[in-house]
Design an enzyme around this catalytic site. Structure first.
Site, PDB file in Angstrom:
ATOM      1  N   CYS A   1       0.799  -1.106   0.036  1.00 49.71           N
ATOM      2  CA  CYS A   1       0.063   0.208  -0.168  1.00 49.71           C
ATOM      3  C   CYS A   1       0.866   1.385   0.042  1.00 49.71           C
ATOM      4  CB  CYS A   1      -0.856   0.093   1.237  1.00 49.71           C
ATOM      5  SG  CYS A   1      -1.978  -1.271   1.110  1.00 49.71           S
TER       6      CYS A   1
ATOM      7  N   HIS B   1      -1.598   5.667   2.149  1.00 49.33           N
ATOM      8  CA  HIS B   1      -1.356   4.580   3.217  1.00 49.33           C
ATOM      9  C   HIS B   1      -1.905   5.228   4.545  1.00 49.33           C
ATOM     10  CE1 HIS B   1       0.089   0.971   5.111  1.00 49.33           C
ATOM     11  NE2 HIS B   1       1.186   1.702   5.564  1.00 49.33           N
TER      12      HIS B   1
END
Length: 478
Positions: free
Chosen positions: A74, A131
């Site tokens: 991510c 993220h």
């Protein structure tokens, strides 16, 4: 009159409208979906998937069927997409690295920053864009519900872990007794829909980012989405027993077959996991439908670029691996679809190997904004106008320093930091079951792909590191 004199006069009085006013620029609806692989109707990764809204968006513009992430995790994927800078250039390779502490990225102009500064755009967002551990206040004028809490929380099943696998808090799945309206992603969709419907047509152009969390773990969604996929009807991925036998130790280490996969098999949860992933994908598709309906009902439908992407793919047992964190097709291949008024035509499909890094320069190009010289992707505008246009380069995915995968229109070449290799021919082996790296007849193919490995491979940025325990938590929770 001399043509040069005529042109000079016309330009001097502003006769040619070259998007001089911000209000004339296209709006941008920027949609991210976490952990979504090719299990959609339009991509065909799983014939049992139910994704009518993803499919209608794909059919309304150009679907990229061979798009890949810059990194299969991510944080580095999103940091690369939003700054336009590769992990091998920035040193941000993993989830636990605060990307703004990177020496390379600390002053980087993110995509929304660049559009605000050079294009007069507003920039608002909701949900997961960066993220979750590392938001970026400089990128936004407004964030709902907040930078620190990028989406409302979700209800959970009463008894956890819902899948019965001991000692797991995140690698979990099961239905919840709750309506759509109580789910965080649904509330993000409602907020984004409200912005679309309330924004005035003559206001400054907007960059509106919508980040959906599902199908990220844990796979909790309302019961009705699970009901769509009866357990006894679930088909499992085809995974040969010897799937890892021709993979070098560096690849087996990434796969971790004795970890998640062993637990899933031991507790007889493979079908339940596939069911839950399909259910959560079906749920997020419904959230997307709400946003698309709002756009089509708004004053902006004809002047809004829509780009949808997933940050990386996802394994559900292929190569005896779960999650992302690998350099194989299931982890690197992503959703990417575009609808660009005046540029794309409905029903376009592009098989060229492209990358999420290409989103930044493409949007800047389409918005008529000057190019950011540090970005490392390429504008996809030629492919948006003609999906069959010549595209003479493969694409790169990186997972950790010096671990790279090169994907062309036909082959995948992987080279690990220790020099070991894998090579797969997608024409004959789309599931990457046979490593061809030792076959003499394709030595030239491997050498040709290896030329695209990055020349720069900076060390993990020491300023952007966390402890080992925090790394594990970041990988599991984000």
């Amino acid at each position: 009159m001399n043509i040069r004199i005529l042109l000079a006069l016309l330009l001097s009085v502003g006769f040619f409208p070259v998007r001089a006013n911000a209000a004339e620029k296209p709006n941008i609806l920027f949609i991210a979906i976490d952990d979504l692989n090719d299990w959609t109707g339009s991509m065909g990764g799983n014939a049992q998937s139910v994704t009518p809204n993803l499919d209608r968006l794909a059919a309304s513009g150009v679907l990229f069927t061979n798009a890949h992430c810059a990194a299969p995790a991510c944080n580095p994927s999103r940091a690369a997409l939003m700054t336009g800078i590769r992990p091998s250039t920035s040193g941000v390779y993993y989830n636990e690295q605060p990307w703004r502490k990177s020496e390379v990225l600390k002053d980087a102009q993110t995509l929304p920053q660049w559009l605000m500064k050079h294009g007069g755009y507003s920039a608002r967002a909701s949900g997961k864009i960066y993220h979750g551990s590392f938001p970026d206040a400089a990128s936004w004028q407004e964030y709902w519900p907040s930078q620190e809490k990028n989406k409302p929380g979700d209800p959970s099943p009463k008894n956890l872990p819902a899948n019965g696998i001991p000692k797991t808090s995140h690698f979990d799945w099961g239905p919840v007794d709750a309506p759509d309206e109580e789910m965080g992603d649904w509330q993000v969709a409602e907020w984004i829909s409200g912005r679309l419907l309330e924004e005035k047509a003559d206001a400054q152009p907007f960059f509106l980012a919508c980040g959906f969390y599902r199908p990220h773990l844990p796979w909790f969604a309302p019961q009705k989405y699970f009901d769509k996929f009866p357990l006894d009807s679930i088909d499992l991925p085809v995974v040969p027993d010897d799937d890892l036998d021709d993979v070098p130790p560096a690849g087996v280490k990434m796969a971790k077959p004795e970890g998640d996969h062993a637990k899933v098999v031991e507790h007889d949860q493979w079908k339940q996991a596939v069911q839950a992933y399909l259910a959560n994908t079906h749920f997020v598709d419904a959230c997307l439908g709400k946003v698309l309906d709002a756009l089509e009902s708004s004053a902006h439908a004809d002047n809004t670029i829509v780009v949808l992407w997933s940050d990386h793919g996802w394994h559900l047992g292929e190569k005896k691996h779960w999650r992302k964190f690998s350099l194989w097709e299931e982890a690197t291949r992503v959703q990417m679809m575009w609808r660009v008024p005046g540029v794309t035509e409905a029903g376009g499909k592009c098989a060229a190997p492209v990358n999420l890094l290409d989103i930044y320069p493409t949007l800047v190009d389409l918005a008529g904004v000057k190019k950011n010289p540090v970005t490392e992707g390429d504008s996809l505008r030629p492919l948006l106008a003609d999906p069959n246009a010549v595209w003479d380069r493969p694409t790169l995915t990186t997972h950790g320093r010096n671990n790279h995968s090169i994907r062309s229109d036909r082959y995948r070449y992987i080279r690990y930091a220790d020099g070991s290799e894998e090579l797969y021919d997608h024409k004959t082996d789309p599931m990457e079951h046979r490593n061809l790296t030792g076959d003499e007849e394709i030595v030239e193919v491997k050498a040709g792909l290896a030329k695209w490995l990055p020349a720069v491979n900076v060390a993990n940025d020491p300023a952007a590191r966390m402890g080992k325990g925090k790394k594990k938590a970041a990988d599991e929770q984000e």
